[in-house]
Design a protein around this motif. Structure first.
Motif: not given
Length: 132
Positions: A24-27, A36-39, A42-46, A50-51
């Protein structure tokens, strides 16, 4: 096993699992990347996905805007810039689809974008690292 990150199928702070959050970070391009960068902080992969979305689609937006402005100023020669903008848009759609497929196939684990990942990843790392 001591790990700072939860298993791939465990819900994150977004209420979604890692794989879904990464996809969804690409959607919606850079818009969902920002969300998703802020939400998913807590997960570096997400955060990386997102970044990466922000960097890629932000750059595509800037390039298409510049091509559009230059094309509108040149009159009939602007068709060349319009065609270049179309080529950039088609390339972005291909990368967008490939990014979502790759995020799905890797289960949301950090993965560079196909084709342009080596160019985008350093900026994505820097952006992801700046959000606490």
């Amino acid at each position: 096993m001591t790990s700072s990150q939860p298993p791939a199928n465990q819900p994150q702070s977004t209420g979604l699992d890692k794989k879904t959050s990464a996809i969804l970070s690409y959607a919606l391009g850079w818009l969902t990347g920002i969300i998703f960068l802020f939400m998913g902080k807590n997960d570096p992969d997400v955060k990386f996905h997102a970044a990466q979305s922000i960097v890629l689609f932000g750059a595509v937006s800037v390039v298409n805007t510049v091509l559009s402005i230059i094309g509108s100023l040149l009159g009939a020669l602007g068709i060349i810039f319009s065609l270049a903008g179309l080529a950039v848009a088609v390339f972005a759609v291909v990368i967008w689809i490939m990014a979502m497929i790759q995020a799905n196939n890797t289960g949301g684990v950090r993965a560079e974008l196909p084709i342009i990942g080596k160019f985008v990843a350093p900026y994505a790392d820097q952006l992801a690292g700046s959000v606490k």
